[in-house]
Design a protein around this motif. Sequence first.
Motif, PDB file in Angstrom:
ATOM      1  N   GLN A 140       0.850  -1.193   0.000  1.00 14.78           N
ATOM      2  CA  GLN A 140       0.000   0.000   0.000  1.00 14.78           C
ATOM      3  C   GLN A 140       0.882   1.237   0.000  1.00 14.78           C
ATOM      4  O   GLN A 140       1.835   1.340   0.765  1.00 14.78           O
ATOM      5  CB  GLN A 140      -0.902  -0.009   1.227  1.00 14.78           C
ATOM      6  N   LEU A 141       0.553   2.183  -0.860  1.00 11.38           N
ATOM      7  CA  LEU A 141       1.331   3.397  -0.999  1.00 11.38           C
ATOM      8  C   LEU A 141       0.795   4.437  -0.033  1.00 11.38           C
ATOM      9  O   LEU A 141      -0.381   4.801  -0.100  1.00 11.38           O
ATOM     10  CB  LEU A 141       1.260   3.913  -2.433  1.00 11.38           C
ATOM     11  N   GLN A 142       1.649   4.904   0.866  1.00 11.24           N
ATOM     12  CA  GLN A 142       1.194   5.850   1.874  1.00 11.24           C
ATOM     13  C   GLN A 142       2.234   6.909   2.170  1.00 11.24           C
ATOM     14  O   GLN A 142       3.436   6.672   2.059  1.00 11.24           O
ATOM     15  CB  GLN A 142       0.875   5.119   3.180  1.00 11.24           C
ATOM     16  N   LEU A 143       1.724   8.079   2.556  1.00 11.82           N
ATOM     17  CA  LEU A 143       2.548   9.130   3.133  1.00 11.82           C
ATOM     18  C   LEU A 143       2.059   9.351   4.555  1.00 11.82           C
ATOM     19  O   LEU A 143       0.843   9.360   4.791  1.00 11.82           O
ATOM     20  CB  LEU A 143       2.416  10.438   2.354  1.00 11.82           C
ATOM     21  N   ALA A 144       2.985   9.564   5.460  1.00 13.35           N
ATOM     22  CA  ALA A 144       2.612   9.793   6.847  1.00 13.35           C
ATOM     23  C   ALA A 144       3.372  10.985   7.387  1.00 13.35           C
ATOM     24  O   ALA A 144       4.610  10.989   7.372  1.00 13.35           O
ATOM     25  CB  ALA A 144       2.890   8.560   7.691  1.00 13.35           C
ATOM     26  N   GLU A 145       2.630  11.987   7.854  1.00 19.16           N
ATOM     27  CA  GLU A 145       3.234  13.150   8.480  1.00 19.16           C
ATOM     28  C   GLU A 145       3.326  12.941   9.991  1.00 19.16           C
ATOM     29  O   GLU A 145       2.495  12.250  10.578  1.00 19.16           O
ATOM     30  CB  GLU A 145       2.418  14.419   8.222  1.00 19.16           C
ATOM     31  N   THR A 168       9.531  20.667  13.833  1.00 19.06           N
ATOM     32  CA  THR A 168       9.973  20.039  12.587  1.00 19.06           C
ATOM     33  C   THR A 168       8.976  18.962  12.202  1.00 19.06           C
ATOM     34  O   THR A 168       8.739  18.023  12.969  1.00 19.06           O
ATOM     35  CB  THR A 168      11.369  19.417  12.735  1.00 19.06           C
ATOM     36  N   LEU A 169       8.394  19.122  11.042  1.00 21.19           N
ATOM     37  CA  LEU A 169       7.470  18.128  10.513  1.00 21.19           C
ATOM     38  C   LEU A 169       8.230  17.164   9.605  1.00 21.19           C
ATOM     39  O   LEU A 169       9.145  17.572   8.894  1.00 21.19           O
ATOM     40  CB  LEU A 169       6.357  18.794   9.715  1.00 21.19           C
ATOM     41  N   SER A 170       7.818  15.920   9.647  1.00 24.17           N
ATOM     42  CA  SER A 170       8.411  14.898   8.781  1.00 24.17           C
ATOM     43  C   SER A 170       7.324  14.238   7.956  1.00 24.17           C
ATOM     44  O   SER A 170       6.190  14.064   8.415  1.00 24.17           O
ATOM     45  CB  SER A 170       9.141  13.843   9.608  1.00 24.17           C
ATOM     46  N   CYS A 171       7.698  13.858   6.765  1.00 25.73           N
ATOM     47  CA  CYS A 171       6.793  13.141   5.863  1.00 25.73           C
ATOM     48  C   CYS A 171       7.550  11.911   5.378  1.00 25.73           C
ATOM     49  O   CYS A 171       8.594  12.043   4.724  1.00 25.73           O
ATOM     50  CB  CYS A 171       6.411  14.038   4.694  1.00 25.73           C
ATOM     51  N   VAL A 172       7.037  10.760   5.723  1.00 28.14           N
ATOM     52  CA  VAL A 172       7.701   9.503   5.379  1.00 28.14           C
ATOM     53  C   VAL A 172       6.816   8.712   4.423  1.00 28.14           C
ATOM     54  O   VAL A 172       5.608   8.583   4.644  1.00 28.14           O
ATOM     55  CB  VAL A 172       7.989   8.668   6.633  1.00 28.14           C
ATOM     56  N   ALA A 173       7.423   8.185   3.388  1.00 26.58           N
ATOM     57  CA  ALA A 173       6.683   7.375   2.416  1.00 26.58           C
ATOM     58  C   ALA A 173       6.872   5.900   2.711  1.00 26.58           C
ATOM     59  O   ALA A 173       7.956   5.461   3.114  1.00 26.58           O
ATOM     60  CB  ALA A 173       7.162   7.675   1.005  1.00 26.58           C
ATOM     61  N   SER A 174       5.805   5.150   2.503  1.00 23.05           N
ATOM     62  CA  SER A 174       5.899   3.698   2.602  1.00 23.05           C
ATOM     63  C   SER A 174       5.238   3.083   1.368  1.00 23.05           C
ATOM     64  O   SER A 174       4.241   3.595   0.870  1.00 23.05           O
ATOM     65  CB  SER A 174       5.229   3.178   3.873  1.00 23.05           C
TER      66      SER A 174
END
Length: 117
Positions: free
Chosen positions: A1-6, A19-25
């Motif tokens: 599953q393609l996801q972005l998570a902040e 600091t915000l982070s955006c991680v892709a899975s």
Amino acid sequence: QLQLAESGGGLVQPGGSLTLSCVASGFTLDYYAIGWFRQAPGKEREVVSCISSSGSSTNYADSVKGRFTISRDNAKNTVSLQMNNLKPEDTAVYYCNAYDLWRGNYWGQGTQVTVSS
């Protein structure tokens, strides 16, 4: 599953930093331009900052220039938004977006940033 998570949102006093982070899975961010957007209650979603797939080009909304810095680490599949000197008007839900003309367009679920004393 393609996801972005902040992550990284929270409550901070005026003048503070987050600091915000955006991680892709499920996919690699290497080929995607990344944008940070925000939406305050009763307002339309607006772009805050964006970075090219290589990281060589960045842009900022006038309201955050000099205070926010976007960066990416493709090895970690992560894009960050360093936010300094936060103001009450920065209060919003912040979203990251990954866009590539051929590969698609993905949004995260958002993270709340509240700037208040």
